[in-house]
Scaffold this active site. Structure first.
Site, short mmCIF file in Angstrom:
data_model
loop_
_atom_site.label_atom_id
_atom_site.label_comp_id
_atom_site.label_asym_id
_atom_site.label_seq_id
_atom_site.Cartn_x
_atom_site.Cartn_y
_atom_site.Cartn_z
N GLU A 140 0.36 3.60 1.80
CA GLU A 140 0.52 3.79 3.26
C GLU A 140 1.79 3.50 3.94
OE1 GLU A 140 -1.37 5.66 5.42
OE2 GLU A 140 -2.57 6.50 4.01
N TYR A 156 -1.65 0.34 10.46
CA TYR A 156 -1.88 -0.39 8.85
C TYR A 156 -0.71 -0.48 8.05
CZ TYR A 156 -4.03 -0.80 4.44
OH TYR A 156 -4.26 -1.23 3.02
N SER A 183 0.89 -1.23 -0.07
CA SER A 183 0.04 0.09 -0.01
C SER A 183 0.84 1.22 0.18
CB SER A 183 -0.96 -0.05 1.34
OG SER A 183 -1.41 1.40 1.37
P1 GDP Z 1 -7.31 6.44 2.26
O1 GDP Z 1 -7.23 7.09 3.57
O2 GDP Z 1 -6.21 6.78 1.45
O3 GDP Z 1 -7.39 4.93 2.76
O4 GDP Z 1 -8.81 6.64 1.61
P2 GDP Z 1 -10.10 7.47 2.00
O5 GDP Z 1 -10.73 7.37 0.71
O6 GDP Z 1 -10.80 6.88 3.21
O7 GDP Z 1 -9.42 8.77 2.13
C1 GDP Z 1 -8.87 9.52 0.89
C2 GDP Z 1 -8.58 11.23 1.53
O8 GDP Z 1 -10.02 11.73 1.63
C3 GDP Z 1 -8.02 11.18 2.84
O9 GDP Z 1 -7.00 12.41 2.56
C4 GDP Z 1 -8.96 11.87 3.58
O10 GDP Z 1 -8.44 12.73 4.56
C5 GDP Z 1 -9.97 12.47 2.93
N1 GDP Z 1 -11.18 12.63 3.45
C6 GDP Z 1 -11.95 13.91 3.41
N2 GDP Z 1 -13.25 13.73 3.91
C7 GDP Z 1 -13.40 12.33 4.23
C8 GDP Z 1 -14.17 11.48 4.89
O11 GDP Z 1 -15.41 12.14 5.13
N3 GDP Z 1 -14.13 10.21 4.76
C9 GDP Z 1 -12.78 9.62 4.47
N4 GDP Z 1 -12.78 8.35 4.41
N5 GDP Z 1 -11.76 10.50 3.93
C10 GDP Z 1 -12.07 11.60 3.96
#
Ligand code: GDP
Length: 325
Positions: free
Chosen positions: A128, A150, A126
């Site tokens: 990450e 993670y 990932s």
């Molecule tokens: P991941 O964090 O890369 O595994 O994927 P996500 O889809 O959960 O998040 C992608 C980006 O969207 C991150 O930079 C979050 O900070 C941003 N983000 C903004 N608002 C939200 C929200 O309401 N939910 C999530 N999951 N991410 C958010």
């Protein structure tokens, strides 16, 4: 006929990979959690392929169960995709995150080494693992700096995969996948949260979406293309290598909102609640953007479907789901 074993086969990536492998004439064996089999939502990704897959309900966190599974299947290729994929920044539940994302990888590798050392292994790494990276974009040589348990667990798995490749001669490799989306994405991720929210707004079920940082930047690709990269990595004429699987294109959450609301002819600015701290991530100074040059150079893989079209497909799928209720 080649035989493939896919862990996490009912997830977004596992289900697309199963379809790809079936289309290539593989015999496909898949592992799912016992709790998933009776949950129709958790099985819905497999609806078009389930009749052609041999499914096992196996507790992958049990070493003996993994050993017996590998002994029974004797795979030629193993795609280890099972993971707790939602990035947990609260450092809660660390033991289970490490068990799912690290210990299982070790059980699989050690069983394959003993039982079928010719089997090629793909491990789902990932972006990450780069975490708070020291450069943008990141490539295979970028220093790892995970910022979540993670990412730490995935990085540990990467090292054990590398160790089995270098010291035990296994064909084992890690793909550093950046975010990849599709109508099968879980609702925990921001793209799906937005596309399902847009569908609900369009048919009048709600009038707001509550989000975190709208300026957050990600490298979002198309999941069906990413599983092709996984297959290419196990069929690499250059032998086992780790690759970044990404688009290299930065987009913000605002871009996703713009694309999604455009499908239903609305302006997102009228439907977003003020940014909620609950959804903010603690440290996101450096955007996670991958440099896919190496996989392009060695395997000819690059992304094709643009984010705008991925989001369009997701919104249309969410609209259809709501209309079918
Ligand atoms: P991941 O964090 O890369 O595994 O994927 P996500 O889809 O959960 O998040 C992608 C980006 O969207 C991150 O930079 C979050 O900070 C941003 N983000 C903004 N608002 C939200 C929200 O309401 N939910 C999530 N999951 N991410 C958010």
């Amino acid at each position: 006929m080649k035989r493939a074993l896919v862990t996490g086969i009912n997830g977004q990536d596992g289900s697309y990979l199963a379809e790809l492998l079936l289309s290539k004439g593989y015999e496909v064996h898949g592992v799912i959690r016992r709790s998933s089999i009776e949950n129709s939502t958790k099985m819905s990704n497999l609806k078009d392929s389930i009749a052609r897959i041999k499914l096992y309900t196996c507790s992958l966190d049990n070493h003996l169960a993994v050993y017996k599974l590998i002994a029974a299947v004797q795979p030629d290729e193993c795609y280890h995709l099972a993971a707790s994929s939602f990035v947990n920044y609260s450092f809660e539940d660390e033991v289970s995150i490490i068990a799912t994302n690290f210990t299982i990888t070790h059980y699989i590798l050690s069983s394959i080494k003993e039982l079928c050392p010719q089997c090629k292994v793909y491990f789902a790494g990932s972006s990450e693992m780069f975490g708070n990276a020291d450069r943008v974009p990141q490539n295979e040589d970028t220093k790892f700096n995970p910022r979540s348990i993670y990412g730490i667990a995935k990085l540990s798995s990467y090292h054990v995969v590398k160790n089995y490749r270098e010291h035990h001669g296994l064909y084992a490799c890690t793909g550093f996948t950046y975010n990849h989306e599709s109508p099968r994405r879980s609702h925990a991720f921001v793209t799906r949260k937005i596309t399902s929210g847009v569908a609900q707004i369009a048919i009048g079920l709600t009038h707001k979406i509550e989000l975190g940082n709208l300026d957050a930047i990600r490298d979002w690709g198309y999941a069906p293309e990413y599983v092709e990269a996984m297959w290419l990595m196990l069929n690499n004429p250059h032998g086992p290598h780790d690759y970044v699987i990404a688009t290299g294109i930065p987009h913000s959450v605002k871009d996703v909102l713009t694309f999604a609301f455009a499908i239903v002819g609305l302006d997102y600015q009228n439907y977003i609640d003020t940014q909620n701290n609950k959804f903010f991530r603690p440290s996101e100074q450096v955007p996670l953007i991958g440099d896919p040059s190496n996989i392009y150079q060695d395997l000819g893989w690059h992304n094709i479907v643009k984010l705008e079209h991925i989001i369009e497909e997701m919104v249309n799928n969410d609209l259809n789901l709501l209309k079918s209720i």
